[in-house]
Scaffold this motif. Structure first.
Motif, PDB file in Angstrom:
ATOM      1  N   VAL A   1       0.837  -1.204   0.000  1.00 42.92           N
ATOM      2  CA  VAL A   1       0.000   0.000   0.000  1.00 42.92           C
ATOM      3  C   VAL A   1       0.868   1.249   0.000  1.00 42.92           C
ATOM      4  N   GLY A   2       1.980   1.189   0.722  1.00 42.44           N
ATOM      5  CA  GLY A   2       2.866   2.342   0.797  1.00 42.44           C
ATOM      6  C   GLY A   2       3.572   2.673  -0.506  1.00 42.44           C
ATOM      7  N   LEU A   3       3.540   1.747  -1.470  1.00 44.44           N
ATOM      8  CA  LEU A   3       4.188   2.005  -2.748  1.00 44.44           C
ATOM      9  C   LEU A   3       3.409   2.997  -3.604  1.00 44.44           C
ATOM     10  N   GLN A   4       2.126   3.208  -3.291  1.00 48.86           N
ATOM     11  CA  GLN A   4       1.304   4.070  -4.125  1.00 48.86           C
ATOM     12  C   GLN A   4       1.350   5.496  -3.590  1.00 48.86           C
ATOM     13  N   PRO A   5       1.775   6.457  -4.399  1.00 50.84           N
ATOM     14  CA  PRO A   5       1.805   7.853  -3.938  1.00 50.84           C
ATOM     15  C   PRO A   5       0.393   8.387  -3.735  1.00 50.84           C
TER      16      PRO A   5
ATOM     17  N   PRO B   1      -5.162  14.464  -5.781  1.00 53.08           N
ATOM     18  CA  PRO B   1      -5.124  13.183  -5.042  1.00 53.08           C
ATOM     19  C   PRO B   1      -5.501  12.032  -5.964  1.00 53.08           C
ATOM     20  N   LEU B   2      -5.058  10.843  -5.587  1.00 51.70           N
ATOM     21  CA  LEU B   2      -5.241   9.672  -6.433  1.00 51.70           C
ATOM     22  C   LEU B   2      -6.694   9.434  -6.797  1.00 51.70           C
ATOM     23  N   GLY B   3      -7.604   9.685  -5.860  1.00 54.77           N
ATOM     24  CA  GLY B   3      -9.013   9.412  -6.099  1.00 54.77           C
ATOM     25  C   GLY B   3      -9.642  10.273  -7.167  1.00 54.77           C
TER      26      GLY B   3
ATOM     27  N   LEU C   1       5.405  13.158 -15.121  1.00 57.38           N
ATOM     28  CA  LEU C   1       6.213  12.364 -14.206  1.00 57.38           C
ATOM     29  C   LEU C   1       7.586  13.001 -14.088  1.00 57.38           C
ATOM     30  N   ARG C   2       7.920  13.401 -12.878  1.00 58.89           N
ATOM     31  CA  ARG C   2       9.208  14.058 -12.640  1.00 58.89           C
ATOM     32  C   ARG C   2      10.286  13.026 -12.289  1.00 58.89           C
ATOM     33  N   PRO C   3      11.554  13.381 -12.455  1.00 59.75           N
ATOM     34  CA  PRO C   3      12.646  12.465 -12.106  1.00 59.75           C
ATOM     35  C   PRO C   3      12.575  12.039 -10.642  1.00 59.75           C
ATOM     36  N   GLY C   4      12.790  10.745 -10.411  1.00 57.07           N
ATOM     37  CA  GLY C   4      12.791  10.221  -9.052  1.00 57.07           C
ATOM     38  C   GLY C   4      11.428  10.014  -8.435  1.00 57.07           C
ATOM     39  N   GLU C   5      10.356  10.286  -9.182  1.00 57.88           N
ATOM     40  CA  GLU C   5       9.003  10.216  -8.630  1.00 57.88           C
ATOM     41  C   GLU C   5       8.431   8.806  -8.762  1.00 57.88           C
ATOM     42  N   ARG C   6       7.608   8.424  -7.794  1.00 57.99           N
ATOM     43  CA  ARG C   6       6.916   7.137  -7.868  1.00 57.99           C
ATOM     44  C   ARG C   6       5.679   7.290  -8.732  1.00 57.99           C
ATOM     45  N   ILE C   7       5.445   6.328  -9.618  1.00 56.93           N
ATOM     46  CA  ILE C   7       4.362   6.424 -10.590  1.00 56.93           C
ATOM     47  C   ILE C   7       3.032   6.101  -9.903  1.00 56.93           C
ATOM     48  N   ALA C   8       2.006   6.951 -10.149  1.00 57.31           N
ATOM     49  CA  ALA C   8       0.748   6.860  -9.411  1.00 57.31           C
ATOM     50  C   ALA C   8      -0.271   5.928 -10.046  1.00 57.31           C
TER      51      ALA C   8
ATOM     52  N   ASP D   1       5.648   2.816 -24.377  1.00 58.16           N
ATOM     53  CA  ASP D   1       5.918   1.780 -23.379  1.00 58.16           C
ATOM     54  C   ASP D   1       4.943   1.881 -22.210  1.00 58.16           C
ATOM     55  N   GLN D   2       4.726   0.730 -21.558  1.00 54.73           N
ATOM     56  CA  GLN D   2       3.800   0.658 -20.430  1.00 54.73           C
ATOM     57  C   GLN D   2       4.503   1.012 -19.125  1.00 54.73           C
ATOM     58  N   LEU D   3       3.789   1.737 -18.259  1.00 52.21           N
ATOM     59  CA  LEU D   3       4.284   2.072 -16.929  1.00 52.21           C
ATOM     60  C   LEU D   3       3.322   1.488 -15.891  1.00 52.21           C
ATOM     61  N   ILE D   4       3.865   1.093 -14.736  1.00 48.47           N
ATOM     62  CA  ILE D   4       3.079   0.413 -13.713  1.00 48.47           C
ATOM     63  C   ILE D   4       3.080   1.245 -12.440  1.00 48.47           C
ATOM     64  N   ALA D   5       1.905   1.400 -11.845  1.00 48.36           N
ATOM     65  CA  ALA D   5       1.776   2.160 -10.599  1.00 48.36           C
ATOM     66  C   ALA D   5       2.663   1.556  -9.521  1.00 48.36           C
ATOM     67  N   GLY D   6       3.311   2.441  -8.748  1.00 46.19           N
ATOM     68  CA  GLY D   6       4.160   1.987  -7.652  1.00 46.19           C
ATOM     69  C   GLY D   6       5.621   1.870  -8.012  1.00 46.19           C
ATOM     70  N   THR D   7       5.934   1.786  -9.328  1.00 52.42           N
ATOM     71  CA  THR D   7       7.335   1.725  -9.735  1.00 52.42           C
ATOM     72  C   THR D   7       7.937   3.126  -9.700  1.00 52.42           C
ATOM     73  N   VAL D   8       9.275   3.202  -9.750  1.00 55.03           N
ATOM     74  CA  VAL D   8       9.967   4.474  -9.503  1.00 55.03           C
ATOM     75  C   VAL D   8      10.667   4.950 -10.766  1.00 55.03           C
ATOM     76  N   ASN D   9      10.368   6.202 -11.156  1.00 55.56           N
ATOM     77  CA  ASN D   9      11.016   6.812 -12.314  1.00 55.56           C
ATOM     78  C   ASN D   9      12.474   7.142 -11.998  1.00 55.56           C
TER      79      ASN D   9
END
Length: 826
Positions: A296-300, A315-317, A327-334, A364-372
């Motif tokens: 759960v903590g992986l999701q910004p 907010p995510l909702g 998506l900024r450098p170093g940011e976690r994908i939402a 390319d595909q991006l997945i929520a929770g992964t890190v840019n």
């Protein structure tokens, strides 16, 4: 269900009015059904029945007729669960609730998972039924809210501290005199025996009515309902010790001479130790959900979203499918999305387990929770909220953590009779001591009876299985193995054969240029450059493999023409280029020469050999194949070393299948089969060798995954395959198969250790508490020591389960990338 009245069900599968008669006939055949009326317009049925009719019978009849009842699922957070017997009673209340088909309760997570018939009941009614049984229930969201756990821990800590502070003077006044004679004389001289008893009475009363009120408030009503639980045992034990002590303090003449002893310290210390045990247990159980909290903590919580010309932090909702995010450098994908612009490397280790960041660019595909990484990108949201890969993983882990293994059935049966049995043993203990015990028999009978009530530990039984499942499946998720169905943990232990699909499972799933053998004196790089230029405009998989193998600028090809069934011809930089099979060379009167032998060797290895000719001269033979996945040889070898039979079942040609099997050391090969044929092949293997697991990734693997005793889907495969599987490997790494078996093995071993401890503890210590050692010169266990042992038993079970958090600390070895051969012809 099992009560007289009317039940309404929603029916699925009715395609026309003629279905009505078949549904009514199927329902009318169920025992106890008086009438069944089906409404085609509303797709509903109204059944009048007597008390012998069960909803499960109605549901089974509809399933058999081909018109299943519409079932829904819901979850509740349940209060008041303290032991295995609580779980049993809560489940009994659930199943008895009108409209409920199945209900399971998990002591470790304090949750209930319910399947109910749509139209027959509602979650609110189910919750009310559970609450009425003495276990207040509240609807639960998808992700577990840990604030309730924190609140429980804080309340227990506060209650334990107050109880300890009040119990300390009681313990010192009573036990201090027994241990230190000089202190006893001091109390007698300065406080007085009666005053000491009054002080102990006041403090113990405060403990029982304050921190210990929870045991009386829950245990006594459970006794009145005829469904005693762990709270009932504690309430009876402390109340007996307290009541006897009150009589000894205020009405000593009512007791036989020499028996007017007080046991206030026993009642007080019992409350302290059991509260302390529950506090330690709650803290330990909080750590069992660490995997879910980590996911759960992986999701910004917020992301930058383009709204017209503005860029807003939302907010995510509030993010919807189709929104464009920055998506900024170093940011976690939402969210899950596709790259529209920009390039970067993304750390996808939380999904794939691979530590090396993956290059990402447009499309390319991006997945929520992964890190840019260090680049900036724009992406379009394709899945948000509950639809993301991360949310699906969380749901899978939660479902597995809340499931019950077949081994739990034994625990449930024991728990159903355990507490009443303990009360019976305690009563028998008191009676035996009263009749056969030495003086003061009454006091010793009380001590032994209270000790038996207190030392019994259904908590440990109830926690033995679910805590191990929670920690084991959580650790599995961290290692890239998702148990979609918790019972797969146990089922894996009976597996004798591991069968694999070939394409996309044992191999990479796409053609790759694996060999380039030039003729004598020919430059391999130059040949590949001409071949790639000729093939670059073709969409054929082999053409893409050849083009992808050349890294550099390509010249423009002209007059490109595909020769059906043979290959391709083109003109590149003024040279005529032919690429194709041996028959294409013959059609143009070109002799392959010594390269023909090399081509035969490549073909025998399961590869597809092609010749390249330039200006009528043979230049090279190249081979394209679907290469074996890195790590697959090591995984197969490890499985065989562990005693598994390894098989491959594929729709591919026998030659290619046998070649791959030979390289991997696979003994059983079934090739050229359709999806239904895979199921038949599994049945044949099962009949010969025993239970089996099947590993696959494609739509055509779904029937085999569902048919196998344990279906293991490659997470990089299709959704259809994943839905049909019991276990999902998040990445395509076959080492995860080994990790799955290792986690299953260690989790089941952990569960058995817990059960042996929980059952062995009671089998050994209940007789000790009853005083079986006293005739042989052994001690009579005090209630306070019994309470301490009981508390430590539950803590031991949870702590033992927590050891699974360190399963698989050593990284699994993986094989190197297969090299591209580029050797001169012999």
């Amino acid at each position: 269900m099992g009560v007289p009245g009317t039940t309404k069900l929603q029916i699925t599968g009715m395609g026309c009015a003629s279905c009505v008669g078949r549904v009514e006939k199927a329902l009318a055949a169920v025992s106890g059904v008086e009438t069944a009326e089906v409404n085609f317009a509303t797709r509903s049925a109204e059944i009048v029945h007597d008390r012998t009719t069960l909803l499960t019978d109605l549901s089974a009849a509809l399933d058999e007729a081909g018109y299943p009842a519409a079932l829904l699922e819901t979850e509740f957070t349940v209060e008041g669960l303290n032991c295995a017997s609580c779980v049993r009673r809560a489940e009994t209340a659930l199943v008895a609730a009108h409209g409920v088909v199945e209900g399971t309760v998990n002591l470790a997570t304090k949750t209930a998972h319910v399947r109910y018939a749509r139209g027959a009941t509602t979650p609110q009614e189910i919750g009310e039924a559970l609450t009425a049984s003495g276990y207040p229930a509240h609807p639960r969201g998808t992700v577990k809210d840990d604030s309730a756990d924190d609140h429980e821990i804080n309340d227990l800590a506060h209650a334990t501290l107050i109880a300890a502070l009040l119990a300390l003077p009681v313990f010192v006044l009573e036990m201090g005199g027994h241990m230190i004679p000089a202190f006893h004389h001091w109390v007698q001289a300065n406080i007085g025996d009666q005053t000491s008893k009054l002080v102990q009475f006041a403090l113990t009363t405060a403990i029982l009515l304050g921190p210990g009120r929870i045991f009386l408030a829950k245990g006594l009503p459970a006794l009145r309902r005829g469904a005693p639980d762990m709270n009932s045992l504690v309430a009876l034990g402390t109340s007996a010790a307290y009541a006897y002590s009150v009589i000894a303090t205020f009405f000593p003449s009512l007791l036989p001479a020499g028996t007017a002893n007080v046991y206030f310290e026993a009642a007080a210390v019992i409350v302290v130790l059991i509260l302390l045990g529950r506090l330690l247990e709650a803290r330990a159980k909080g750590r069992t959900g660490a995997a879910i909290r980590a996911l759960v903590g992986l999701q910004p919580q917020t992301a930058q979203v383009e709204k017209g010309k503005e860029v807003l932090d939302l907010p995510l909702g509030e993010i919807a499918q189709g929104d464009v995010l920055r998506l900024r450098p170093g940011e976690r994908i939402a969210v899950d999305g596709v790259v529209l612009e920009g390039r970067s490397h993304v750390d996808e280790s939380m999904i794939t387990g691979e530590p090396i960041p993956v290059a990402k660019g447009k499309g390319d595909q991006l997945i929520a929770g992964t890190v840019n990484g260090t680049g900036a990108m724009r992406l379009r949201a394709t899945e948000v909220g509950a639809g993301t890969v991360l949310a699906r993983i969380i749901r899978m882990v939660e479902q597995a953590q809340g499931s019950k293994l077949p081994i739990q059935a034994l625990v449930d049966r024991v728990a159903a009779v355990f507490v009443p049995a303990v009360m019976g043993i305690a009563a028998l203990t008191v009676l035996v001591w009263m009749v056969f015990g030495p003086d003061p028999a009454l006091s010793m009978a009380l001590v032994a009876g209270v000790s038996v009530l207190i030392i019994a530990c259904p908590c440990a039984m109830g926690l033995a299985t679910p805590t191990s499942i929670m920690v084991g499946t959580g650790r599995a998720a961290e290692l890239g193995v998702l148990f979609r169905k918790g019972d797969a943990l146990q089922a894996l232990q009976s597996v004798k054969v591991v069968a694999f699909d070939k394409t996309g499972t044992l191999t990479l799933g796409e053609p790759t240029l694996t060999d380039l053998l030039p003729a004598e004196g020919v430059d391999a790089d130059s040949v590949l450059r001409f071949a790639a230029a000729a093939e670059v405009s073709s969409e054929h998989p082999i053409a893409r493999a050849i083009t992808a193998a050349y890294h550099g600028d390509l010249p423009l090809a002209e007059d490109v023409e595909a020769v059906t069934g043979m290959g391709l011809q083109a003109r590149v930089e003024g040279h005529d280029v032919l690429i194709g099979a041996k028959r294409l060379m013959r059609a143009h009167h070109i002799d392959p020469g010594t390269l023909a032998t090399q081509a035969e060797r490549l073909g025998a290895a399961g590869k597809s050999p092609l010749f390249v000719a330039i200006d009528g001269q043979i230049e090279a033979v190249i081979a394209v194949s679907d290469p074996i996945k890195p790590g697959a040889p090591e995984a197969i070898a490890a499985l065989k070393a562990q005693g598994f039979q390894v098989a491959m079942i594929t729709g591919d040609a026998k030659g290619a299948a046998n070649a791959i099997a030979a390289q991997l050391g696979i003994d059983h090969v079934t090739a050229e089969v359709l999806p239904g044929g895979k199921v038949e092949a599994l049945d044949a293997l099962r009949s010969e060798h025993g239970n089996l697991a099947f590993v696959g990734d494609g739509i055509n693997d779904a029937p085999a995954l569902a048919s196998a005793d344990v279906g293991i889907a490659i997470g990089t495969g299709t959704d259809v395959a994943i839905e049909a599987a019991d276990v999902v490997l998040i990445s395509g790494d076959l080492q995860a198969v080994l990790r799955g078996f290792a986690i299953s093995r260690q989790t089941m071993r952990n569960i058995k250790q817990n059960l042996v401890w929980a059952f062995g503890y009671n089998i050994l210590l209940i007789p000790v508490a009853a005083g079986i050692l006293v005739p042989f010169g052994g001690p009579l266990l005090s209630p306070a020591l019994a309470a301490g042992a009981m508390a430590l038993s539950s803590v031991f079970v949870v702590t033992n389960a927590l050891r699974l958090r360190w399963v698989g600390q050593q990284p699994e070895p993986t094989g190197p990338e297969p090299p591209l051969a580029a050797a001169p012809a012999e």
